[in-house]
Design an enzyme around this catalytic site. Structure first.
Site, PDB file in Angstrom:
ATOM      1  N   ASP A 108       0.825  -1.211   0.000  1.00  0.00           N
ATOM      2  CA  ASP A 108       0.000   0.000   0.000  1.00  0.00           C
ATOM      3  C   ASP A 108       0.863   1.266   0.000  1.00  0.00           C
ATOM      4  OD1 ASP A 108      -2.575   0.903  -0.080  1.00  0.00           O
ATOM      5  OD2 ASP A 108      -2.962   0.756   2.073  1.00  0.00           O
ATOM      6  N   TRP A 143      -1.189   8.477   5.726  1.00  0.00           N
ATOM      7  CA  TRP A 143      -0.883   7.198   5.078  1.00  0.00           C
ATOM      8  C   TRP A 143       0.526   6.678   5.344  1.00  0.00           C
ATOM      9  CZ3 TRP A 143       3.401   8.230   2.386  1.00  0.00           C
ATOM     10  CH2 TRP A 143       3.582   9.526   1.936  1.00  0.00           C
ATOM     11  N   LYS A 145     -11.388   7.648  10.194  1.00  0.00           N
ATOM     12  CA  LYS A 145     -11.367   7.822   8.729  1.00  0.00           C
ATOM     13  C   LYS A 145      -9.894   7.740   8.301  1.00  0.00           C
ATOM     14  CE  LYS A 145     -10.784  10.217   5.502  1.00  0.00           C
ATOM     15  NZ  LYS A 145      -9.825   9.912   4.391  1.00  0.00           N
ATOM     16  N   PRO A 146      -9.475   6.546   7.833  1.00  0.00           N
ATOM     17  CA  PRO A 146      -8.066   6.408   7.407  1.00  0.00           C
ATOM     18  C   PRO A 146      -7.809   7.133   6.089  1.00  0.00           C
ATOM     19  CG  PRO A 146      -9.145   4.254   7.757  1.00  0.00           C
ATOM     20  CD  PRO A 146     -10.218   5.302   7.696  1.00  0.00           C
ATOM     21  N   GLU A 204      -7.089   7.717   2.260  1.00  0.00           N
ATOM     22  CA  GLU A 204      -7.486   7.032   1.027  1.00  0.00           C
ATOM     23  C   GLU A 204      -6.269   6.618   0.202  1.00  0.00           C
ATOM     24  OE1 GLU A 204      -7.734  10.140   1.862  1.00  0.00           O
ATOM     25  OE2 GLU A 204      -7.910  11.536   0.168  1.00  0.00           O
ATOM     26  N   SER A 250      -1.284  16.773   6.861  1.00  0.00           N
ATOM     27  CA  SER A 250      -0.535  17.974   6.476  1.00  0.00           C
ATOM     28  C   SER A 250      -1.027  19.205   7.241  1.00  0.00           C
ATOM     29  CB  SER A 250      -0.691  18.204   4.972  1.00  0.00           C
ATOM     30  OG  SER A 250      -2.049  18.436   4.677  1.00  0.00           O
ATOM     31  N   THR A 267      -4.218  20.727   5.668  1.00  0.00           N
ATOM     32  CA  THR A 267      -5.490  20.114   6.067  1.00  0.00           C
ATOM     33  C   THR A 267      -5.789  20.432   7.534  1.00  0.00           C
ATOM     34  OG1 THR A 267      -5.044  18.323   4.514  1.00  0.00           O
ATOM     35  CG2 THR A 267      -6.797  17.952   6.089  1.00  0.00           C
ATOM     36  N   GLU A 270      -1.636  16.686  14.660  1.00  0.00           N
ATOM     37  CA  GLU A 270      -0.239  16.252  14.471  1.00  0.00           C
ATOM     38  C   GLU A 270       0.089  16.510  13.007  1.00  0.00           C
ATOM     39  OE1 GLU A 270       1.849  15.023  16.811  1.00  0.00           O
ATOM     40  OE2 GLU A 270       0.298  15.367  18.301  1.00  0.00           O
ATOM     41  N   CYS A 279       6.915  12.497   9.168  1.00  0.00           N
ATOM     42  CA  CYS A 279       6.718  13.889   9.615  1.00  0.00           C
ATOM     43  C   CYS A 279       7.965  14.449  10.265  1.00  0.00           C
ATOM     44  CB  CYS A 279       5.537  13.960  10.568  1.00  0.00           C
ATOM     45  SG  CYS A 279       5.639  12.763  11.905  1.00  0.00           S
ATOM     46  N   GLU A 312       7.581  21.536   3.446  1.00  0.00           N
ATOM     47  CA  GLU A 312       7.725  20.092   3.594  1.00  0.00           C
ATOM     48  C   GLU A 312       7.579  19.453   2.216  1.00  0.00           C
ATOM     49  OE1 GLU A 312       4.491  17.849   5.439  1.00  0.00           O
ATOM     50  OE2 GLU A 312       5.967  16.917   6.751  1.00  0.00           O
TER      51      GLU A 312
END
Ligand code: NAD
Length: 541
Positions: free
Chosen positions: A111, A180, A204-205, A207, A257, A260, A278, A312, A428
């Site tokens: 993944d 992810w 909510k993981p 996508e 991020s 977001t 975070e 991160c 970043e």
């Protein structure tokens, strides 16, 4: 040299993914199809092949999860049970992760594109951390009804007999939105404390790579977490936005991020609901000229190339003292150019992310997605156009270097002549790109380290402990490593809180403080009877 196809490594992963939990949403204790039946394709970063499709929940699916969570919250049984009992269930979920590391690591390798060995090591960390969270249930129980005042006090008009105790209540229904790069670790680091604290939680993981997180629904079902207390709704950013916007969601814990994070804070402001964020980073690796050069090389590689630079806390800004700059850069260039590409992460069982242990025989993995790949390539082109020097790397490898796999590879890159106000220094990148500046004095080193809006982590390397301590104390970041060897760089311990200064976040994860983030502190003020009297009859109401 054969092209990887679904007939070898991916085929095995696809077998794992036939299980129900990787194909349905987990809502109200059941695995269900998304209401409108949509799916999101997932790609193997090493080849670009589609290997699975995960359900795409929408606002209506989020609505179903909210209804289930409200019912569990109103029922009250979960919030009112001893935290140690909830902790036991979380420890059993952690045990479930441990028992399935092989499968989960293969899934994460496919993944995210990370080497199996690294995925397995880190998932072992998630299992250990889960047991730690489980053990904090008893700690939380012991923190209930802590006396804070007795027999009156100063200010106001306290009654003659007045006993005040603190309690830590769960917040309510919490939304957990994850990134992810370390999918299951990031998600379970939210799920475990949120549930131990007595909340009802909806995960909510990501996508982009969230398959392993879906396994948490199965584990919750297996260990008997009550219906509606925990749901997993996979989907995209709109699914996440619907969760954040729900008036029933009293807190959002988010890892992702900074951009977001801003949106989540904005969306939470009208309802004054809590946020724990975070976020991103641009961590500094400060190296003084009294550092052992080989240690400096190893630590710099590990700091900036772990997980392909997609971490991160990646130390993507090298701040090196003038006296060793040229020597260190030459050695780094040599090492970067020798690092082999990880062509089949699923079967990579020997190497991966342990540059410290294995010297420079490590591997560089592909970045996670086509869009991330494109973003990094554009970034490098813009840096070149702005006059920044590509000291090594700087482009997509020749197809022959990666066996014509067609995956999302980027050459490990070092940028020099980097102005302090450039994007290369300030933004970043989330890929294998190191930006370099130099310093002469201790004060300059601190100024350079603190010269971005981020503040997640940083390292100072020196053989002089007092100097390392002086600089570490002045660096503004949630986790600072001061070291002569580089050992422990990027390391985490479940009991050690972490989080960001500035644009790197709000709040702290891990440690008892990380559990407290999911609670509300409440004082209960007793007068006219004793607490002991109340407790005596507590269970007879
Ligand atoms: P991202 O912000 O693009 O997405 C993260 C999650 O937020 C995903 O699940 C996504 O669907 C969701 N999302 C996107 N827009 C949303 C919105 N408007 N409302 C609600 N949800 C929304 O981040 P990413 O690319 O998945 O992850 C990489 C970022 O995560 C990097 O910046 C990295 O530094 C950061 N990160 C931070 C930590 C930490 O502990 N500080 C750990 C891991 C990753």
């Amino acid at each position: 040299m054969s092209k990887i196809t679904k007939t070898n490594s991916l085929e095995k992963v696809q077998e794992h993914l036939k299980a129900e939990c990787f194909n349905k949403l987990f809502i109200g204790g059941q695995f269900v199809d998304p209401i409108d039946g949509q799916k999101i394709p997932t790609y193997y970063p090493a080849t670009g092949e589609v290997f699975h499709a995960l359900p795409k929940g929408n606002a209506n699916d989020i609505g179903s999860a909210i209804i289930a969570a409200e019912s569990a919250w109103l029922d009250g049984a979960w919030a009112n049970m001893p935290a140690s009992d909830r902790g036991d269930l979380i420890s059993r979920m952690a045990q479930g992760i441990e028992e399935n590391i092989e499968v989960l690591a293969e899934i994460e390798a496919a993944d995210v594109g990370k080497p199996f060995r690294q995925a397995a090591l880190v998932l072992g960390g998630a299992a250990n951390e889960g047991k730690y969270w489980g053990s904090l249930g008893a700690v939380l129980d012991a923190e209930q009804d802590i006396p804070v005042n007795s027999g009156g006090g100063v200010g106001g008009l306290p009654p003659a007999e007045w006993d005040v105790v603190y309690r830590r209540d769960p917040i309510g229904i919490v939304g957990l939105i994850s990134a992810w790069n370390y999918p299951l670790n990031v998600a379970f680091r939210k799920v475990a404390p949120a549930l131990v604290a007595g909340n009802c939680a909806i995960l909510k993981p990501s996508e982009i790579a969230g398959l392993s997180c879906m396994f948490l629904g199965k584990l919750a079902q297996d260990v008997g977490i009550p219906k509606g207390v925990f749901s997993v709704v996979t989907g995209d950013r709109e699914t996440g936005a619907a969760l954040v916007a729900s008036p029933s969601v009293s807190m959002v814990s988010f890892t992702g991020s900074s951009m977001t994070g801003t949106k989540i804070m904005e969306a939470s402001a009208p309802k004054l609901s809590q946020v724990a964020l975070e976020l991103g980073g641009k961590s500094a690796m400060v190296i003084f000229e009294d550092t052992d050069i080989e240690r400096a090389v190893e630590a710099t590689i590990k700091g900036c190339l772990t997980n392909g630079g997609q971490i991160c806390t990646a130390h993507t800004r090298l701040i090196v003292q003038e006296g060793i700059k040229d020597h260190l850069l030459k050695k780094l260039k040599n090492a970067f150019e020798k690092i082999p590409y990880c062509r089949d992460p699923i079967t990579e069982r020997q190497r991966g992310d342990r540059a410290w242990e294995n010297g420079i025989t490590d591997v560089i993995q592909p970045v996670v997605s086509a869009s991330q790949h494109e973003k990094i390539v554009n970034f490098l082109n813009e840096a070149k156009a702005a006059g920044i020097k590509i000291y090594t790397g700087g482009r997509v490898p020749d197809p022959s270097d990666v066996e014509n796999l067609g995956g999302y590879f980027i050459q490990p890159t070092i940028l020099t002549n980097v102005p302090r106000d450039s994007d290369a220094w300030q933004k970043e990148i989330f890929g294998p790109v190191l930006s370099v500046r130099s310093f002469s004095s201790e004060a300059e080193a601190v100024t350079e380290a603190n010269s971005t809006a981020f503040g997640l982590a940083s390292t100072v390397m020196s053989s002089d402990p007092a100097k390392a301590m002086r600089v570490a104390n002045r660096i503004r970041a949630g986790a600072v490593f001061a070291t002569s060897t580089g050992e422990g760089l990027l390391a985490e311990h479940p009991a050690v809180s972490r989080g960001g200064f500035g644009c790197s976040g709000v709040g702290r994860e891990l440690g008892i403080g990380g559990l407290h983030e999911y609670t509300e502190l409440k004082s209960v003020n007793y007068s006219g009877f004793s607490i002991a009297e109340a407790k005596e009859n507590f269970n007879h109401g």
